[in-house]
Design a protein around this motif. Structure first.
Motif, PDB file in Angstrom:
ATOM      1  N   GLY A 120     -30.675 -22.299  44.045  1.00 43.17           N
ATOM      2  CA  GLY A 120     -29.679 -23.285  43.639  1.00 43.17           C
ATOM      3  C   GLY A 120     -28.584 -22.658  42.802  1.00 43.17           C
ATOM      4  N   PRO A 121     -27.788 -23.486  42.111  1.00 39.34           N
ATOM      5  CA  PRO A 121     -26.707 -22.969  41.268  1.00 39.34           C
ATOM      6  C   PRO A 121     -27.229 -21.999  40.211  1.00 39.34           C
ATOM      7  CG  PRO A 121     -26.493 -25.337  41.568  1.00 39.34           C
ATOM      8  CD  PRO A 121     -27.830 -24.972  42.135  1.00 39.34           C
ATOM      9  N   LEU A 122     -26.488 -20.923  39.974  1.00 40.87           N
ATOM     10  CA  LEU A 122     -26.916 -19.884  39.036  1.00 40.87           C
ATOM     11  C   LEU A 122     -26.091 -19.960  37.750  1.00 40.87           C
ATOM     12  CD1 LEU A 122     -27.356 -16.919  41.551  1.00 40.87           C
ATOM     13  CD2 LEU A 122     -29.078 -18.540  40.710  1.00 40.87           C
ATOM     14  N   PRO A 123     -26.691 -19.534  36.631  1.00 37.37           N
ATOM     15  CA  PRO A 123     -26.060 -19.758  35.315  1.00 37.37           C
ATOM     16  C   PRO A 123     -25.087 -18.663  34.875  1.00 37.37           C
ATOM     17  CG  PRO A 123     -28.239 -18.852  35.007  1.00 37.37           C
ATOM     18  CD  PRO A 123     -28.065 -19.024  36.489  1.00 37.37           C
ATOM     19  N   GLY A 124     -24.081 -18.369  35.696  1.00 38.55           N
ATOM     20  CA  GLY A 124     -23.107 -17.374  35.267  1.00 38.55           C
ATOM     21  C   GLY A 124     -22.512 -16.610  36.430  1.00 38.55           C
ATOM     22  N   GLN A 125     -21.783 -15.549  36.101  1.00 39.04           N
ATOM     23  CA  GLN A 125     -21.183 -14.648  37.076  1.00 39.04           C
ATOM     24  C   GLN A 125     -21.772 -13.253  36.852  1.00 39.04           C
ATOM     25  OE1 GLN A 125     -18.422 -15.416  39.481  1.00 39.04           O
ATOM     26  NE2 GLN A 125     -19.492 -17.347  39.117  1.00 39.04           N
ATOM     27  N   TYR A 126     -22.052 -12.567  37.953  1.00 37.68           N
ATOM     28  CA  TYR A 126     -22.804 -11.324  37.847  1.00 37.68           C
ATOM     29  C   TYR A 126     -22.214 -10.223  38.717  1.00 37.68           C
ATOM     30  CZ  TYR A 126     -25.916 -14.841  36.024  1.00 37.68           C
ATOM     31  OH  TYR A 126     -26.420 -15.886  35.305  1.00 37.68           O
ATOM     32  N   ASP A 127     -22.459  -8.986  38.252  1.00 39.46           N
ATOM     33  CA  ASP A 127     -22.111  -7.811  39.046  1.00 39.46           C
ATOM     34  C   ASP A 127     -23.245  -7.450  40.002  1.00 39.46           C
ATOM     35  OD1 ASP A 127     -19.592  -7.160  37.617  1.00 39.46           O
ATOM     36  OD2 ASP A 127     -20.973  -6.871  35.930  1.00 39.46           O
ATOM     37  N   ARG A 128     -24.463  -7.825  39.633  1.00 34.40           N
ATOM     38  CA  ARG A 128     -25.630  -7.538  40.466  1.00 34.40           C
ATOM     39  C   ARG A 128     -26.572  -8.744  40.457  1.00 34.40           C
ATOM     40  NH1 ARG A 128     -22.441  -4.082  40.927  1.00 34.40           N
ATOM     41  NH2 ARG A 128     -22.722  -1.797  40.857  1.00 34.40           N
ATOM     42  N   VAL A 175     -36.021 -14.354  50.367  1.00 35.22           N
ATOM     43  CA  VAL A 175     -35.229 -15.514  50.789  1.00 35.22           C
ATOM     44  C   VAL A 175     -34.914 -15.399  52.279  1.00 35.22           C
ATOM     45  CG1 VAL A 175     -34.182 -15.882  48.531  1.00 35.22           C
ATOM     46  CG2 VAL A 175     -33.066 -14.348  50.163  1.00 35.22           C
ATOM     47  N   ARG A 176     -34.510 -16.526  52.840  1.00 36.06           N
ATOM     48  CA  ARG A 176     -34.115 -16.559  54.251  1.00 36.06           C
ATOM     49  C   ARG A 176     -33.479 -17.908  54.561  1.00 36.06           C
ATOM     50  NH1 ARG A 176     -38.260 -15.229  59.185  1.00 36.06           N
ATOM     51  NH2 ARG A 176     -36.836 -15.582  60.915  1.00 36.06           N
ATOM     52  N   PRO A 177     -32.133 -17.927  54.701  1.00 37.23           N
ATOM     53  CA  PRO A 177     -31.146 -16.848  54.603  1.00 37.23           C
ATOM     54  C   PRO A 177     -30.775 -16.597  53.142  1.00 37.23           C
ATOM     55  CG  PRO A 177     -30.041 -18.892  55.107  1.00 37.23           C
ATOM     56  CD  PRO A 177     -31.520 -19.211  55.075  1.00 37.23           C
ATOM     57  N   ILE A 178     -29.690 -15.835  52.919  1.00 38.07           N
ATOM     58  CA  ILE A 178     -29.196 -15.607  51.566  1.00 38.07           C
ATOM     59  C   ILE A 178     -28.616 -16.915  51.032  1.00 38.07           C
ATOM     60  CG2 ILE A 178     -27.512 -14.351  50.173  1.00 38.07           C
ATOM     61  CD1 ILE A 178     -29.789 -12.627  51.293  1.00 38.07           C
ATOM     62  N   PRO A 179     -29.027 -17.362  49.842  1.00 38.99           N
ATOM     63  CA  PRO A 179     -28.465 -18.606  49.284  1.00 38.99           C
ATOM     64  C   PRO A 179     -26.958 -18.485  49.053  1.00 38.99           C
ATOM     65  CG  PRO A 179     -30.485 -17.989  48.142  1.00 38.99           C
ATOM     66  CD  PRO A 179     -30.105 -16.819  49.003  1.00 38.99           C
ATOM     67  N   ALA A 180     -26.223 -19.513  49.425  1.00 44.64           N
ATOM     68  CA  ALA A 180     -24.771 -19.512  49.213  1.00 44.64           C
ATOM     69  C   ALA A 180     -24.429 -19.413  47.728  1.00 44.64           C
ATOM     70  CB  ALA A 180     -24.165 -20.782  49.813  1.00 44.64           C
ATOM     71  N   SER A 181     -25.327 -19.910  46.874  1.00 44.85           N
ATOM     72  CA  SER A 181     -25.068 -19.860  45.431  1.00 44.85           C
ATOM     73  C   SER A 181     -24.984 -18.428  44.919  1.00 44.85           C
ATOM     74  CB  SER A 181     -26.163 -20.622  44.672  1.00 44.85           C
ATOM     75  OG  SER A 181     -27.435 -20.050  44.908  1.00 44.85           O
ATOM     76  N   TRP A 182     -25.651 -17.496  45.589  1.00 40.34           N
ATOM     77  CA  TRP A 182     -25.570 -16.099  45.165  1.00 40.34           C
ATOM     78  C   TRP A 182     -24.150 -15.572  45.354  1.00 40.34           C
ATOM     79  CZ3 TRP A 182     -30.421 -12.878  46.920  1.00 40.34           C
ATOM     80  CH2 TRP A 182     -31.587 -13.532  46.487  1.00 40.34           C
TER      81      TRP A 182
END
Length: 383
Positions: free
Chosen positions: A175-183, A190-197
């Motif tokens: 689900g939604p992630l708590p910030g912005q990341y470089d990695r 997972v399957r597929p890659i979550p759009a939230s990433w």
């Protein structure tokens, strides 16, 4: 506790890395893994049983400072909350663990961490988070999340006892992630890659994860269109799947399907390929899961030599291949709406013909909505 853990940690670091010049040697040698794994589930004569490290400190040190995965949660049951030696009822699957250190290092190396890389990682016991904090040198660069509130609480407290204070949160990583990341580095598959990433990943950022129910380790860099481009690595890795509740909500073949697999088939053939333990192959298992998802496997081998492999799918399809020894041509029974052995045999035909399978080195394309496609030559598979 009177046992000195540091010599054990240093020996493990030497065994995993072989050279002390590695930038990962110090994190492995200086991080007390036993703090994060005080109790775990271990295979016993009657299935999984809990082990309490403090009850035998010497054995505890030898166990946790081996390069091995230690299961800490089965179904919804935490080892921390179970009495020592408590056996588990059958049918429970592992739902959290302390990943073997060598595999953590492989993932982190694929992430190509910079000295100031803001990194999101999955929590589990918190040991992998601790290694990442040690490697980056600034715990504030690290955010660690897990869907299980107890795991997050326990990991946060244990990290604090060794002087580390990364940001920790209870979150569903899909689900939604708590910030912005470089990695973004996920030790759940997972399957597929979550759009939230892709939303949370900064331009040029990198994600590292595994494809659920396969041995495929995927690396991808965010592209200008908001998606990502990457590849399947040559390293093999398999992690537990993501879950949205206390336990997995899975659809498995019913007992009637497995019972049918021990009976006569609607089609009976002889195969030129030996009986195979599919679960312990990497490329074949991964290809089969991509092309015919949801098959479960069982393998029987007796000391006298007979070998039997069973395949079953929730739709009622099944297959059984039996041979008197590992080199003999098996007799194959199949039933249900699909011929599962035929799907497996087609993959083995391809491997026999070309010497490899296209999952090796496949290109990965991820669209901004998370649609993930693997491609190599004329072959492609969309997750």
């Amino acid at each position: 506790m009177d046992v000195d853990w540091k010599p054990y940690a240093r020996r493990m670091a030497d065994a995993v890395l072989h050279r002390r010049e590695s930038r990962w040697w110090d994190p492995l040698a200086s991080t007390p893994r036993h703090v994060f794994v005080p109790r775990w589930w271990e295979r016993g004569t009657d299935g999984r049983e809990t082990r309490d490290g403090a009850a035998d400190p010497e054995a505890w040190m030898k166990t946790v400072y081996e390069d091995t995965t230690l299961v800490t949660r089965m179904g919804a049951r935490h080892a921390d909350h179970a009495a020592s030696g408590t056996p588990l009822p059958s049918g429970l699957w592992p739902t959290s663990s302390s990943t073997l250190p060598a595999l953590l290092v492989i993932l982190y190396r694929h992430a190509m961490l910079g000295e100031t890389s803001r990194t999101l990682v999955t929590t589990g016991t918190g040991y992998g988070t601790a290694l990442l904090c040690r490697r980056l040198g600034d715990p504030q660069l690290v955010t660690s999340i897990d869907i299980d509130p107890y795991l997050v609480q326990a990991a946060t407290e244990r990290l604090d006892t060794i002087g580390l204070n990364p940001r920790t949160e209870t979150r569903d990583i899909t689900g939604p992630l708590p910030g912005q990341y470089d990695r973004i580095i996920s030790t759940v598959s997972v399957r597929p890659i979550p759009a939230s990433w892709l939303t949370a990943l900064r331009p040029g950022g990198r994600l590292v994860t595994t494809v659920a129910d396969t041995g495929l380790l995927l690396v991808a860099d965010k592209s200008e269109d908001g998606g990502a481009q990457g590849y399947i690595t040559g390293d093999r890795a398999s992690f537990m799947r993501t879950r949205q509740s206390d336990d997995y909500d899975t659809v498995s073949p019913g007992p009637e399907v497995w019972a049918a697999a021990d009976d006569d088939g609607e089609t009976v053939t002889t195969s030129r390929y030996p009986v195979l333990d599919v679960q312990n192959t990497w490329d074949i298992r991964s290809m089969l899961e991509l092309e015919a998802p949801g098959i479960e496997h069982r393998f029987r081998r007796s000391p006298e030599g007979p070998r039997t492999m069973l395949m079953a799918h929730p739709d009622g399809s099944w297959a059984r291949a039996s041979a008197p020894d590992r080199n003999a041509s098996p007799l194959v029974h199949q039933g249900g709406t699909r011929r599962l052995w035929d799907a497996l045999e087609s993959i083995r035909d391809r491997l026999n013909r070309t010497g490899e399978l296209p999952v090796h080195g496949a290109t990965v394309t991820i669209t901004p909505d998370g649609t993930t496609t693997l491609t190599r030559g004329r072959w492609s598979a969309t997750l």
